[in-house]
Design a protein around this motif. Structure first.
Motif, PDB file in Angstrom:
ATOM      1  N   ASP A 111      19.292  -1.247  35.674  1.00 32.12           N
ATOM      2  CA  ASP A 111      17.466  -1.532  35.379  1.00 32.12           C
ATOM      3  C   ASP A 111      17.304  -3.425  35.245  1.00 32.12           C
ATOM      4  O   ASP A 111      16.281  -3.469  35.198  1.00 32.12           O
ATOM      5  CB  ASP A 111      17.763  -1.586  33.345  1.00 32.12           C
ATOM      6  CG  ASP A 111      16.338  -1.210  32.516  1.00 32.12           C
ATOM      7  OD1 ASP A 111      15.967  -0.588  32.450  1.00 32.12           O
ATOM      8  OD2 ASP A 111      16.332  -2.741  31.861  1.00 32.12           O
ATOM      9  N   PHE A 127      15.102   5.571  36.354  1.00 34.62           N
ATOM     10  CA  PHE A 127      14.786   4.927  34.937  1.00 34.62           C
ATOM     11  C   PHE A 127      15.688   5.648  33.873  1.00 34.62           C
ATOM     12  O   PHE A 127      14.792   5.741  32.971  1.00 34.62           O
ATOM     13  CB  PHE A 127      13.339   4.938  34.524  1.00 34.62           C
ATOM     14  CG  PHE A 127      12.128   4.556  36.081  1.00 34.62           C
ATOM     15  CD1 PHE A 127      12.330   3.226  35.596  1.00 34.62           C
ATOM     16  CD2 PHE A 127      11.820   5.727  36.989  1.00 34.62           C
ATOM     17  CE1 PHE A 127      11.594   2.259  36.798  1.00 34.62           C
ATOM     18  CE2 PHE A 127      11.248   4.256  38.230  1.00 34.62           C
ATOM     19  CZ  PHE A 127      10.623   2.955  37.354  1.00 34.62           C
ATOM     20  N   THR A 129      18.052   4.873  31.897  1.00 33.89           N
ATOM     21  CA  THR A 129      18.372   4.616  30.848  1.00 33.89           C
ATOM     22  C   THR A 129      18.170   2.461  30.500  1.00 33.89           C
ATOM     23  O   THR A 129      18.568   1.839  31.878  1.00 33.89           O
ATOM     24  CB  THR A 129      20.545   3.597  30.582  1.00 33.89           C
ATOM     25  OG1 THR A 129      20.565   5.244  31.299  1.00 33.89           O
ATOM     26  CG2 THR A 129      20.535   3.849  29.536  1.00 33.89           C
ATOM     27  N   SER A 130      16.978   1.978  29.084  1.00 34.64           N
ATOM     28  CA  SER A 130      16.956   1.165  29.508  1.00 34.64           C
ATOM     29  C   SER A 130      18.122   0.216  29.055  1.00 34.64           C
ATOM     30  O   SER A 130      18.877   0.937  29.120  1.00 34.64           O
ATOM     31  CB  SER A 130      16.618   0.828  28.097  1.00 34.64           C
ATOM     32  OG  SER A 130      17.145   1.045  26.611  1.00 34.64           O
ATOM     33  N   SER A 131      17.874  -1.047  29.410  1.00 36.62           N
ATOM     34  CA  SER A 131      18.883  -2.331  28.970  1.00 36.62           C
ATOM     35  C   SER A 131      19.756  -1.706  27.780  1.00 36.62           C
ATOM     36  O   SER A 131      20.820  -2.554  27.613  1.00 36.62           O
ATOM     37  CB  SER A 131      18.976  -3.804  29.560  1.00 36.62           C
ATOM     38  OG  SER A 131      17.757  -3.531  29.245  1.00 36.62           O
TER      39      SER A 131
END
Ligand SMILES: N[C@@H](CCC(=O)N[C@@H](CS)C(=O)NCC(=O)O)C(=O)O
Length: 207
Positions: A111, A127, A129-131
């Protein structure tokens, strides 16, 4: 003995271990171009580093290389002996570092560095996992580590071992990515490890 590496990658783990043991080894700097060559893929089927060649043995996977070297040179006492109950915890942390701790750190990096080439960061996981999600995941999985280090400087029987190299190697990466605050006890653990002369020597050799 030959260690194939790319600077600032997981290859630092076996290299640091070799420096701890004072074993002589040759370093082969692998270029991104070389990782795509069929000749190199005979050494590592996925064209990655590290790879260690030791006589008739050609081995990949950083934690496995570290475990192999530690057992090959038991006089350096970097793992509890097979008849010690501490050996169980040594294995626990070795596998934990590679299987449980590393994924949230790797996803955080994906990310944070979205422009990595496709080979390093395939579109499918880009895309995923978000941070924020990776950080929460990291916080959950580091809980047992925090407990183990609450009253200890090192993971196994409070003595430096190869488990600290592999676990510390992953945490070092987390720290560099900004996942650890300066006052976090895990940062203090990382700082303790990177001050070791063998770690310093390992980094000087690849400069
Ligand atoms: N699980 C493997 C991962 C190996 C790996 O992904 N290595 C990365 C560097 S940290 C690599 O070689 N990247 C270069 C590439 O894919 O071309 C290990 O611990 O050895």
């Amino acid at each position: 003995m030959k260690l194939y590496y790319i600077p600032t990658t997981r290859a630092v783990r076996p290299q640091w271990l070799l420096e701890e043991m004072g074993i002589s080894y040759e370093l082969v700097n692998v270029s991104m171009e070389m990782t795509k060559q069929p000749e190199y893929q005979k050494l590592h089927p996925h064209g990655k580093v590290p790879v260690l060649i030791d006589g008739e043995v050609t081995i990949f996977e950083s934690a496995a290389i570290c475990a192999y070297l530690t057992d090959k040179y038991p006089t350096f006492r970097l793992a509890p002996s097979p008849d010690s109950p501490h050996r169980a915890y040594y294995f626990q942390w070795l596998f934990y570092a590679s299987v449980t701790l590393e994924p949230p750190v790797e996803h955080f990096m994906f990310d944070a560095l979205p422009h990595l080439p496709e080979k390093l960061l395939p579109e499918k996981v880009r895309f995923g996992t978000s941070s924020d999600e990776s950080r929460q995941w990291f916080d959950r999985v580091t809980q047992p580590l925090r407990e183990a280090l609450a009253n200890n400087n090192y993971l196994v029987a409070n003595q430096f071992s190869t488990a600290d190299i592999v676990t510390g190697g992953v945490l070092l990466w987390a720290e560099k990515l900004g996942m650890l605050a300066t006052d976090d006890p895990l940062t203090q653990y990382v700082n303790r490890l990177i001050q070791r002369p063998a770690f310093v020597r390992a980094n000087e050799r690849i400069r």
